[in-house]
Design a protein around this motif. Structure first.
Motif, mmCIF file in Angstrom:
data_model
loop_
_atom_site.group_PDB
_atom_site.id
_atom_site.type_symbol
_atom_site.label_atom_id
_atom_site.label_comp_id
_atom_site.label_asym_id
_atom_site.label_seq_id
_atom_site.Cartn_x
_atom_site.Cartn_y
_atom_site.Cartn_z
ATOM 1 N N THR A 114 1.010 -1.196 -0.053
ATOM 2 C CA THR A 114 0.073 -0.108 0.038
ATOM 3 C C THR A 114 0.756 1.132 -0.167
ATOM 4 O O THR A 114 1.999 1.247 0.309
ATOM 5 N N LYS A 115 0.303 2.486 -0.407
ATOM 6 C CA LYS A 115 1.123 3.481 -0.246
ATOM 7 C C LYS A 115 1.606 3.642 1.078
ATOM 8 O O LYS A 115 2.773 4.072 1.127
ATOM 9 N N LEU A 116 0.895 3.507 2.138
ATOM 10 C CA LEU A 116 1.571 3.500 3.528
ATOM 11 C C LEU A 116 2.704 2.731 3.935
ATOM 12 O O LEU A 116 3.753 3.154 4.355
ATOM 13 N N GLU A 117 2.416 1.419 3.482
ATOM 14 C CA GLU A 117 3.631 0.312 3.635
ATOM 15 C C GLU A 117 4.824 0.918 3.019
ATOM 16 O O GLU A 117 5.929 0.772 3.416
ATOM 17 N N ALA A 118 4.660 1.298 1.534
ATOM 18 C CA ALA A 118 5.897 1.774 0.723
ATOM 19 C C ALA A 118 6.490 3.223 1.378
ATOM 20 O O ALA A 118 7.790 3.203 1.428
ATOM 21 N N GLU A 119 5.704 3.855 2.024
ATOM 22 C CA GLU A 119 6.309 5.058 2.913
ATOM 23 C C GLU A 119 6.995 4.801 4.095
ATOM 24 O O GLU A 119 8.228 5.162 4.472
#
Length: 178
Positions: A19-24
């Motif tokens: 997810t975008k949060l996991e990537a961040e």
């Protein structure tokens, strides 16, 4: 995850499903400097194996040490926890992943460049299906000569050897190939 070229391809494929949060969060964990080689980040060293959200404010980071028993793993864990807590994660779990083992092929091109710039001869790449060569031609990070000699199989850390350049006579660390 597999090490070397296959490992990087698999990591890239896994990143596509983050997810975008996991990537961040992975990016943030990857910015932590290596405690023994602070010129490198954990991402450049290639020890961050993955990040997974477990729930709101809860995250798991998978981390592989450069070798079993590496004393820096505790400092890495603590630093990752601090960085992710500072960015809103209330529960951070760092899981040590021993298999597959880390390889020097997991060091990024930028990490290799930084090692050389810092005065440490970076490890050479080797194909995953080929053995690591026993005879090394190690380039001096000071003058570029390949006429170097081994002084000690171990240096300031177990993953480095101490070498000396025959041409310029300067001693230097060499990050050993694993």
């Amino acid at each position: 995850m597999v090490t070397g070229t296959a490992g990087r391809a698999q990591a890239a494929a896994g990143a596509e499903t983050d997810t975008k949060l996991e990537a961040e969060l992975r990016r943030l964990a990857g910015t932590v400097p290596d405690p023994e080689l602070p010129v490198l980040t954990l991402e450049e060293l290639g020890v961050i194996r993955g990040v997974r959200l477990l729930g709101p404010g809860s995250v798991e980071v998978r981390l592989t040490p450069t070798y079993t028993g590496c004393p820096a793993i505790e400092a890495m864990t603590s630093d990752i926890e601090r960085v992710l807590h500072d960015h809103g994660m209330t529960a951070v779990s760092v899981v040590k992943v021993l298999a597959p083992a880390w390889s020097t092929d997991d060091i990024s091109a930028e990490g290799r460049r930084k090692l050389a710039e810092f005065g440490i001869a970076p490890p050479r790449h080797h194909a995953a299906d080929e053995p690591v060569p026993l005879t090394l031609s190690v380039r001096c990070p000071q003058c570029g000569s390949t006429e170097t000699e081994l002084l000690s199989r171990f240096s300031s850390t177990a993953c480095k050897a101490l070498r000396r350049c025959v041409s310029c006579r300067e001693p230097f660390d060499h990050f050993k190939e694993l």
